[in-house]
Design a protein around this motif. Sequence first.
Motif, PDB file in Angstrom:
ATOM      1  N   PRO A  89      25.000 -16.721 -18.332  1.00 13.66           N
ATOM      2  CA  PRO A  89      23.677 -17.372 -18.452  1.00 13.66           C
ATOM      3  C   PRO A  89      23.445 -18.525 -17.491  1.00 13.66           C
ATOM      4  O   PRO A  89      22.296 -18.870 -17.212  1.00 13.66           O
ATOM      5  CB  PRO A  89      23.655 -17.842 -19.908  1.00 13.66           C
ATOM      6  CG  PRO A  89      25.095 -17.944 -20.310  1.00 13.66           C
ATOM      7  CD  PRO A  89      25.797 -16.855 -19.569  1.00 13.66           C
ATOM      8  N   ARG A 123      23.165 -11.235 -16.481  1.00 16.58           N
ATOM      9  CA  ARG A 123      22.605 -12.512 -16.933  1.00 16.58           C
ATOM     10  C   ARG A 123      22.994 -12.837 -18.368  1.00 16.58           C
ATOM     11  O   ARG A 123      23.289 -13.999 -18.700  1.00 16.58           O
ATOM     12  CB  ARG A 123      21.075 -12.487 -16.797  1.00 16.58           C
ATOM     13  CG  ARG A 123      20.369 -13.695 -17.383  1.00 16.58           C
ATOM     14  CD  ARG A 123      20.859 -14.996 -16.756  1.00 16.58           C
ATOM     15  NE  ARG A 123      20.353 -15.158 -15.390  1.00 16.58           N
ATOM     16  CZ  ARG A 123      20.877 -15.999 -14.508  1.00 16.58           C
ATOM     17  NH1 ARG A 123      21.950 -16.733 -14.828  1.00 16.58           N
ATOM     18  NH2 ARG A 123      20.377 -16.107 -13.284  1.00 16.58           N
ATOM     19  N   ALA A 124      23.033 -11.825 -19.231  1.00 14.28           N
ATOM     20  CA  ALA A 124      23.385 -12.048 -20.634  1.00 14.28           C
ATOM     21  C   ALA A 124      24.800 -12.602 -20.767  1.00 14.28           C
ATOM     22  O   ALA A 124      25.094 -13.389 -21.678  1.00 14.28           O
ATOM     23  CB  ALA A 124      23.261 -10.751 -21.422  1.00 14.28           C
ATOM     24  N   ASP A 147      15.485 -13.194 -15.091  1.00 13.96           N
ATOM     25  CA  ASP A 147      16.943 -13.179 -14.972  1.00 13.96           C
ATOM     26  C   ASP A 147      17.420 -13.524 -13.568  1.00 13.96           C
ATOM     27  O   ASP A 147      18.629 -13.667 -13.342  1.00 13.96           O
ATOM     28  CB  ASP A 147      17.507 -11.816 -15.375  1.00 13.96           C
ATOM     29  CG  ASP A 147      17.402 -11.564 -16.871  1.00 13.96           C
ATOM     30  OD1 ASP A 147      17.459 -12.543 -17.634  1.00 13.96           O
ATOM     31  OD2 ASP A 147      17.264 -10.397 -17.281  1.00 13.96           O
TER      32      ASP A 147
END
Length: 363
Positions: free
Chosen positions: A34, A30-31, A55
């Motif tokens: 996004p 997810r980081a 997430d």
Amino acid sequence: MNPLKQKFLIIKLSSIGDIVHALPFLRTLRANYPHAHIAWVIEESFQDLIKCNPDLNEVIPVRTKYWRKNLNIKSWNEICQTNKLLKGRCFDWTFDLQGLIKTGFIARMTGAPNRAGFHRGNCREKINTWFNNHHSKYLSANSHIVDRCLSQLSVLGEFQPQTEFSLPIRVEDERTSEVFMTKNSKLTEKPIAGINPGAGFPTKLWSVERYAQLGDKLTEELGFSILLTWGPGEEELVRNIAASMKQKSWTAPATTIAESIGLYKKLALFIGSDSGPFHICWALGIPTVSVWGPTDPNRNGAYSKNHKSVFQKLNCSFCWKRRCPLGTTECMDKVTVQNMFDAAKTLVSEDVKVLTSPKHSVH
């Protein structure tokens, strides 16, 4: 492909510890993506662990255990519905973080053009590699499961791992522990040590008598209140511990997985073996002391610092057997009450706030 439109599916069905180990994979994915759609297919009974995770865009519960035990029209219809749902999502990538034949089937069911899995040497069931067309590099046999899961991200590129273990729950699930603590106010007058005697299979069980003796020592010498926690089929174990203890203890109520997370947040210390509650607690940042025998803490243990793994290494240790081939429980029996207490005392001096009276001071 435009990363804004990418659709990812994580496949990790069970059990509690395995799902916890996969959380940093989700956080890292997810980081770095996004705006992607990220879904997770999971055994229905374990969805409490991830259904509130920010997430995730979607949780897809399945009942593979039910399907395998009940081969009938109802099961077949559920399988067909799941197949239709997965295909309809048009996933770009699947990530099989379990390495089983059944999870390989699920990856193929999606019709995704890119299906990532483990190196053959890291798969629990080697045939799994046939279902995937991208594979992570081989990691050594004693590499931690968290690192193995993260290794699958290499098929997308090089990313900085985000080793965070998020286990959010709903307010109503938190309420169960709040009500219990209010009704048992004496329990909260001292730091709470949770003892959970359960485990996924017999070779990981430590004796009830030793848990009782350890509970007494934690109460008498370190000033803890003892909360006995349990899961399905384990209530008799905690009843026996409570009956064997000389000091007072409290027994937790029946809880769902989500409600148990709320309860474990109240602990200052957790005692147990390689079990679901153990993995929940270290993921929550609760200091833990755990007893090991057939499974390897370097591979399956806590991915954190405030933890003590206690074991006595034998020639047959870390055999991964559900039942001992030698017909004994020696690897667990070799771990004494004093071994566990010493580990707890060391951990308390480093991480846990205990009573400040001279009687309960830690030296």
